[in-house]
Design an enzyme around this catalytic site. Structure first.
Site, PDB file in Angstrom:
ATOM      1  N   CYS A  25      -1.631  -3.336  -7.515  1.00 47.37           N
ATOM      2  CA  CYS A  25      -0.272  -2.858  -7.238  1.00 47.37           C
ATOM      3  C   CYS A  25       0.458  -3.704  -6.190  1.00 47.37           C
ATOM      4  O   CYS A  25       1.630  -4.062  -6.370  1.00 47.37           O
ATOM      5  CB  CYS A  25      -0.306  -1.397  -6.799  1.00 47.37           C
ATOM      6  SG  CYS A  25      -1.543  -1.037  -5.531  1.00 47.37           S
ATOM      7  N   HIS A  30       4.481   1.290  -1.777  1.00 46.21           N
ATOM      8  CA  HIS A  30       3.939   0.279  -0.876  1.00 46.21           C
ATOM      9  C   HIS A  30       5.067  -0.589  -0.315  1.00 46.21           C
ATOM     10  O   HIS A  30       6.027  -0.901  -1.024  1.00 46.21           O
ATOM     11  CB  HIS A  30       2.963  -0.632  -1.615  1.00 46.21           C
ATOM     12  CG  HIS A  30       1.699   0.039  -2.055  1.00 46.21           C
ATOM     13  ND1 HIS A  30       1.314   1.292  -1.635  1.00 46.21           N
ATOM     14  CD2 HIS A  30       0.708  -0.397  -2.890  1.00 46.21           C
ATOM     15  CE1 HIS A  30       0.142   1.594  -2.191  1.00 46.21           C
ATOM     16  NE2 HIS A  30      -0.235   0.577  -2.953  1.00 46.21           N
TER      17      HIS A  30
END
Length: 330
Positions: free
Chosen positions: A126, A234
């Site tokens: 990711c 994130h």
């Protein structure tokens, strides 16, 4: 079009089903697979309920595409079995990412390398995905020499149990721990396991996967990955050194036109990317774009993305869409 979702009951599996629905992915038959203890349980999708079936039954059904989010050991065992019956497997684990015979794909960056004989395709980590989406358009113009990246990663990257730990700690409950320390009101410079070189596996994923996706082993990458008590996505502070000179106007123009990127960069109005705003969106958000004043041809930027969507489920489904669009599924 027969689609299997392996790991359908997990956080990413559920997100995959949500995105398949949102994007109206063409599905004539849907097969949902999870662990043996979940067989027979029902999961809703587009107003209908589907029963979870066994891995063996799913392989026997010979789906056109199988989307995996069930962990590396499951992928290593079962992805080849799906591939043997002609299924295109798109795997969200780390199992196949650095296998030289498998392609590691972010469609906006390197989808063009996919071919009809690709039966097992790896979905990157990711934190790597959002970084290469932001950097590839700049690499094409200015050629990247070196990347220094520090990440600030959501607990959702560790699954539902990690979210439960954060929420439990915040509520003052005695909760089973996923992390070796408290996560609420804390920051852990520890994602995945430590390697012999002192870096974590997550940090080395960013180093190795970036080179493979960008198709350029000359790019130098160093990374520090930190888990923080957020749940929306994130964030990354990226310092990138180019071989060629740039202007900030060029950078803004290139990123504004690039697919999958939204530029949010007006500090005078306190506008910059944040996980709370990236949550449940598919774009990679870029801001705090500024020159590194300590050395030439070097840029600082702040990059944020929803790790369950673009960082996992959406990217996987975009690979499937690319395969269909380019007639790479038979």
């Amino acid at each position: 079009m027969k689609i299997a979702v392996v790991g359908a009951s997990g956080l990413v599996g559920q997100k995959m089903l949500q995105i398949l629905s949102e994007r109206n992915f063409p599905i004539d038959e849907l097969l949902l697979v999870a662990s043996e203890r979940s067989i027979g349980k029902k999961i809703p999708f587009k107003g209908k309920e589907y029963s979870i079936i066994s891995m063996e039954d799913a392989i026997t059904a010979k789906p056109d595409i199988a989307i995996f989010s069930a962990g590396g050991s499951v992928s290593l065992e079962y992805a080849p079995k799906f591939a043997e019956v002609g299924t295109v497997v798109i795997d969200n684990s780390s199992a196949w990412r650095m296998d030289t015979s498998k392609k590691l794909i972010v469609p906006e960056v390197n989808g063009y390398i996919l071919r009809i004989d690709d039966r097992i395709i790896a979905n990157p980590n990711c934190s790597t995905i959002q970084m290469v989406v932001a950097l590839k358009p700049l690499h094409d113009h200015f050629k990247i020499k070196r990347i220094v990246v520090s990440t600030y990663q959501s607990v959702t990257g560790s699954g539902k149990a990690a979210v439960d730990q954060l929420e439990g700690e915040r509520a003052g409950k005695d909760i089973q721990k996923v992390y070796p320390h408290k996560i609420d009101m804390n920051a852990l410079p520890h994602i995945d396991v430590f390697q012999e070189n002192g870096y974590t596996k997550e940090e080395m994923k960013m180093v190795l996967e970036t080179k493979k996706i960008m198709g350029d082993d000359s790019i130098q990458v160093t990374s520090t990955c930190v888990r923080i008590p957020t749940a929306g996505g994130h964030s990354e502070a990226i310092n990138v050194e180019f071989e060629n000179e740039y202007t900030l106007e060029q950078v803004h123009s290139i990123l504004s036109k690039a697919p999958g990127i939204t530029v949010v960069d007006d500090p005078s109005k306190n506008e910059y990317p944040m996980p709370i705003n990236a949550h449940d969106k598919d774009d990679v958000f870029v801001g705090r774009i500024r020159r590194d004043e300590t050395q030439p041809k070097t840029l600082n930027m702040w990059v944020v993305s929803d790790n369950l969507r673009k960082g996992a489920a959406t990217n996987t489904i975009q690979i499937a869409e690319y395969m269909l669009e380019h007639s790479l599924v038979y």
